[in-house]
Design a protein around this motif. Structure first.
Motif, mmCIF file in Angstrom:
data_model
loop_
_atom_site.group_PDB
_atom_site.id
_atom_site.type_symbol
_atom_site.label_atom_id
_atom_site.label_comp_id
_atom_site.label_asym_id
_atom_site.label_seq_id
_atom_site.Cartn_x
_atom_site.Cartn_y
_atom_site.Cartn_z
ATOM 1 N N ARG A 128 -19.105 5.609 11.399
ATOM 2 C CA ARG A 128 -17.897 7.616 11.935
ATOM 3 C C ARG A 128 -17.210 7.899 12.847
ATOM 4 O O ARG A 128 -16.327 8.265 13.324
ATOM 5 N N ASP A 129 -18.114 8.130 14.353
ATOM 6 C CA ASP A 129 -17.746 8.667 15.482
ATOM 7 C C ASP A 129 -16.976 7.557 16.137
ATOM 8 O O ASP A 129 -15.646 8.459 16.173
ATOM 9 N N VAL A 130 -17.328 6.583 15.971
ATOM 10 C CA VAL A 130 -16.232 5.475 16.291
ATOM 11 C C VAL A 130 -14.589 5.594 15.691
ATOM 12 O O VAL A 130 -13.287 5.691 15.870
ATOM 13 N N ALA A 131 -14.595 5.430 13.840
ATOM 14 C CA ALA A 131 -13.348 5.646 13.175
ATOM 15 C C ALA A 131 -12.823 6.746 13.962
ATOM 16 O O ALA A 131 -11.479 7.056 13.911
ATOM 17 N N VAL A 132 -14.038 8.283 14.039
ATOM 18 C CA VAL A 132 -12.549 9.389 13.776
ATOM 19 C C VAL A 132 -11.903 9.574 15.052
ATOM 20 O O VAL A 132 -10.818 10.343 15.233
ATOM 21 N N TYR A 165 -13.762 -9.330 22.598
ATOM 22 C CA TYR A 165 -14.347 -8.338 22.269
ATOM 23 C C TYR A 165 -14.088 -7.007 22.831
ATOM 24 O O TYR A 165 -15.237 -6.808 23.772
ATOM 25 N N THR A 166 -14.372 -5.799 21.849
ATOM 26 C CA THR A 166 -14.037 -4.827 23.087
ATOM 27 C C THR A 166 -15.319 -4.186 22.835
ATOM 28 O O THR A 166 -15.946 -3.308 23.458
ATOM 29 N N GLY A 167 -16.059 -4.742 21.595
ATOM 30 C CA GLY A 167 -17.341 -4.164 21.383
ATOM 31 C C GLY A 167 -16.908 -2.428 20.674
ATOM 32 O O GLY A 167 -16.103 -2.172 19.787
ATOM 33 N N CYS A 168 -18.040 -1.688 20.135
ATOM 34 C CA CYS A 168 -17.388 -0.324 19.377
ATOM 35 C C CYS A 168 -16.967 0.793 20.048
ATOM 36 O O CYS A 168 -16.272 1.025 19.753
ATOM 37 N N ASN A 169 -18.012 1.287 21.264
ATOM 38 C CA ASN A 169 -17.561 2.421 21.774
ATOM 39 C C ASN A 169 -16.627 2.575 22.438
ATOM 40 O O ASN A 169 -16.342 3.858 23.120
ATOM 41 N N VAL A 170 -15.763 1.501 23.611
ATOM 42 C CA VAL A 170 -14.596 1.694 23.719
ATOM 43 C C VAL A 170 -13.860 1.886 23.362
ATOM 44 O O VAL A 170 -12.707 3.247 24.083
ATOM 45 N N LEU A 171 -13.672 1.994 22.118
ATOM 46 C CA LEU A 171 -12.820 3.147 20.908
ATOM 47 C C LEU A 171 -12.345 4.053 21.046
ATOM 48 O O LEU A 171 -11.851 4.576 20.172
ATOM 49 N N LYS A 172 -13.666 4.929 21.854
ATOM 50 C CA LYS A 172 -13.975 6.447 21.322
ATOM 51 C C LYS A 172 -12.131 6.810 22.664
ATOM 52 O O LYS A 172 -12.254 7.089 22.764
ATOM 53 N N THR A 173 -12.777 5.942 23.387
ATOM 54 C CA THR A 173 -11.632 5.988 25.153
ATOM 55 C C THR A 173 -10.994 5.143 24.626
ATOM 56 O O THR A 173 -10.358 3.497 25.166
ATOM 57 N N PRO A 174 -9.470 5.410 24.197
ATOM 58 C CA PRO A 174 -9.195 3.429 24.110
ATOM 59 C C PRO A 174 -7.879 2.770 24.852
ATOM 60 O O PRO A 174 -7.967 1.727 24.954
ATOM 61 N N HIS A 175 -7.182 4.177 25.512
ATOM 62 C CA HIS A 175 -6.814 3.750 26.663
ATOM 63 C C HIS A 175 -7.343 2.644 28.417
ATOM 64 O O HIS A 175 -6.571 2.079 27.672
ATOM 65 N N ILE A 176 -8.826 2.590 27.698
ATOM 66 C CA ILE A 176 -9.598 1.689 28.443
ATOM 67 C C ILE A 176 -9.116 0.200 27.834
ATOM 68 O O ILE A 176 -8.690 -0.950 28.514
ATOM 69 N N VAL A 432 -15.987 15.894 16.510
ATOM 70 C CA VAL A 432 -15.749 16.248 17.269
ATOM 71 C C VAL A 432 -17.032 16.890 18.414
ATOM 72 O O VAL A 432 -17.030 16.932 19.535
ATOM 73 N N VAL A 433 -17.275 18.282 18.228
ATOM 74 C CA VAL A 433 -18.572 18.482 18.197
ATOM 75 C C VAL A 433 -19.808 18.095 18.674
ATOM 76 O O VAL A 433 -20.002 18.046 19.890
ATOM 77 N N LYS A 434 -20.054 16.639 18.049
ATOM 78 C CA LYS A 434 -21.771 15.848 18.103
ATOM 79 C C LYS A 434 -21.018 14.888 19.292
ATOM 80 O O LYS A 434 -21.726 14.406 19.649
ATOM 81 N N ALA A 435 -19.359 14.002 18.649
ATOM 82 C CA ALA A 435 -19.482 12.596 19.443
ATOM 83 C C ALA A 435 -19.063 12.802 20.667
ATOM 84 O O ALA A 435 -18.833 11.899 21.305
ATOM 85 N N MET A 436 -18.383 13.943 20.745
ATOM 86 C CA MET A 436 -16.996 14.827 22.027
ATOM 87 C C MET A 436 -17.782 15.341 22.421
ATOM 88 O O MET A 436 -18.284 15.038 24.033
ATOM 89 N N LEU A 437 -18.022 16.381 22.433
ATOM 90 C CA LEU A 437 -18.593 17.525 22.883
ATOM 91 C C LEU A 437 -20.348 17.319 23.082
ATOM 92 O O LEU A 437 -19.949 17.832 24.826
#
Length: 448
Positions: A128-132, A165-176, A432-437
């Motif tokens: 959920r966190d990665v997708a959003v 292979y990206t893994g999952c969490n780098v998709l939260k900072t996709p510019h990388i 946003v509150v939980k997984a970003m801020l």
């Protein structure tokens, strides 16, 4: 002990893993050198315990789920720095044994249904966190380029040279991740992108102790990735790299008699092509920078430093700070120690009068980037500087959003993409509150 030339599917993943563990336990001499060099020991509060007793207790925990408190603390405080691996002369991987000790503790504390429930919950939360967070930044076309649409994971007509292979969490900072692809395109490398929760490494199931499901998930992903002509997978995520190379691939090799592919971290891959990459580094980037370092995967930080120094105009400054852990997220097992390290590094960066603190992995970029608001230097990823010299640019939308420090403003700013992806705005705000801020181990100055 069975030999590696057994027939495919002769034994289960969990049985093969158990055999590997027993072989390693038998090889351990209990000398304690792994404990002596471990940077977790002092901040975990177990420096007064004898190293030989701690490692002996780890062996007891792996075999029975029970052991002395100091050994349990050591297992639970592992930051995955890898110093223990270098210290062992017997070919034992203590980092792997600590992972197995944590599995044994989980098994002793909970029955399988509860462990499976925990694994499913963690996996769903991650998905959920990665997708959003990725959809708050990217449209459908760019998501597809990162392997997040069904059409992007079908087998290509021509097998690629590599799987990325990206893994999952780098998709939260996709510019990388996008910069990594842009750089490979410029180098003429053919690849297929795989990653995200649909290509799980199994770590979310292993941590709560569900070995069977972890093996099932990881084996499925390995089979999908076994397509590259070169027999090579280029990996981004360090935790996925450790999970695959220390747990999954050696276990599958024991099951099937052969390893499906070799895995290379992206920085080491770039370093292996540094002469070719250097020819593309035409633009000057006149900056004094310091590298935020985590040594958990051998050779990655050294490769990152070499790549930085190959960029015209870059001056690399050594902040002389401790370097521990696999990545920033791995230090979360010792939160006070982690906050102290991050604050000391930011202060050292300030005192050194640098232009930018440069991250390598995504987790430290997420955690550190908003500090750019409060300090007189930028927080950038290494690939941003490589891209700047190559004429490649990707917008760090994650940092821009996080620096707002206002969930309602962030959701409002992303309204068009929320509508495009048919996201529920209230649920997006929760993420946003939980997984970003909430992903802010060291509070910003205004939050102290």
């Amino acid at each position: 002990m069975r030999e590696l030339n057994m027939q495919p599917n002769d034994i289960s993943f969990e049985t093969a893993l158990g055999e590997r563990v027993e072989q390693m336990l038998d090889a351990c001499t209990r000398c304690g050198r792994c404990v002596e060099v471990c940077p977790s020991v002092k901040p975990a509060g177990i420096a007064d315990a004898k190293p030989e007793d701690i490692i002996t207790g780890i062996i007891d925990i792996v075999r029975s789920g029970e052991g002395p408190q100091a050994s349990r603390k050591w297992a639970q405080s592992c930051m995955l720095s890898g110093e223990c691996i270098k210290a062992c002369d017997e070919g034992v991987n203590p980092r792997f044994l600590l992972a197995m000790a944590r599995v044994a503790i989980a098994k002793a504390e909970h029955e399988l249904p509860e462990r499976r429930r925990q694994g499913v919950e963690k996996y769903r939360d991650l998905g959920r966190d990665v997708a959003v967070l990725s959809r708050l930044q990217l449209d459908g076309e760019v998501l597809e380029r990162l392997g997040q649409k069904s059409a992007a994971v079908t087998a290509p007509a021509e097998p690629p040279d590599f799987v990325f292979y990206t893994g999952c969490n780098v998709l939260k900072t996709p510019h990388i991740a996008l910069l990594a692809l842009d750089i490979m395109d410029a180098l003429g490398i053919s690849y297929q992108v795989m990653g995200g929760p649909s290509h799980c490494c199994g770590i979310m199931q292993l941590r709560p102790g569900d070995v069977e499901m972890s093996g099932r998930m990881a084996t499925s992903t390995v089979d999908k990735m076994s397509q590259a002509k070169s027999g090579q997978v280029i990996s981004w995520c360090p935790s996925c790299y450790v999970q695959f190379t220390e747990t999954t691939l050696p276990t599958i090799e024991r099951q099937r008699g052969a390893r499906p592919f070799e895995m290379t971290p992206f920085m080491r891959f770039l370093d292996s092509r540094l002469a070719e990459l250097t020819r593309h580094l035409r633009g000057r980037v006149d900056m004094r920078v310091a590298l935020h370092r985590h040594p958990g995967v051998a050779g990655v930080m050294e490769a990152a430093a070499k790549i930085l120094q190959a960029i015209p105009g870059i001056t690399l400054v050594d902040l002389k700070q401790p370097t521990v852990g696999l990545q920033s997220a791995s230090l979360g097992v010792l939160p006070a120690f982690k906050r102290e390290l991050q604050l000391d590094e930011l202060q050292a960066a300030h005192d050194a009068d640098i232009d930018a603190l440069v991250t390598v992995y995504h987790s430290e970029h997420r955690e550190l980037c908003a500090h750019e608001r409060d300090w007189p230097f930028r927080i950038v990823n290494l690939l941003e500087l490589v891209g700047a010299s190559m004429g490649l640019q990707r917008w760090d939308r994650y940092k821009e959003l996080k620096m707002m420090q206002d969930a309602d403003q962030i959701v409002s700013e992303c309204g068009d993409l929320i509508a495009q992806h048919a996201l529920d705005a209230s649920k997006a705000r929760e993420v946003v509150v939980k997984a970003m801020l909430g992903d802010q181990p060291l509070p910003l100055k205004a939050s102290v």
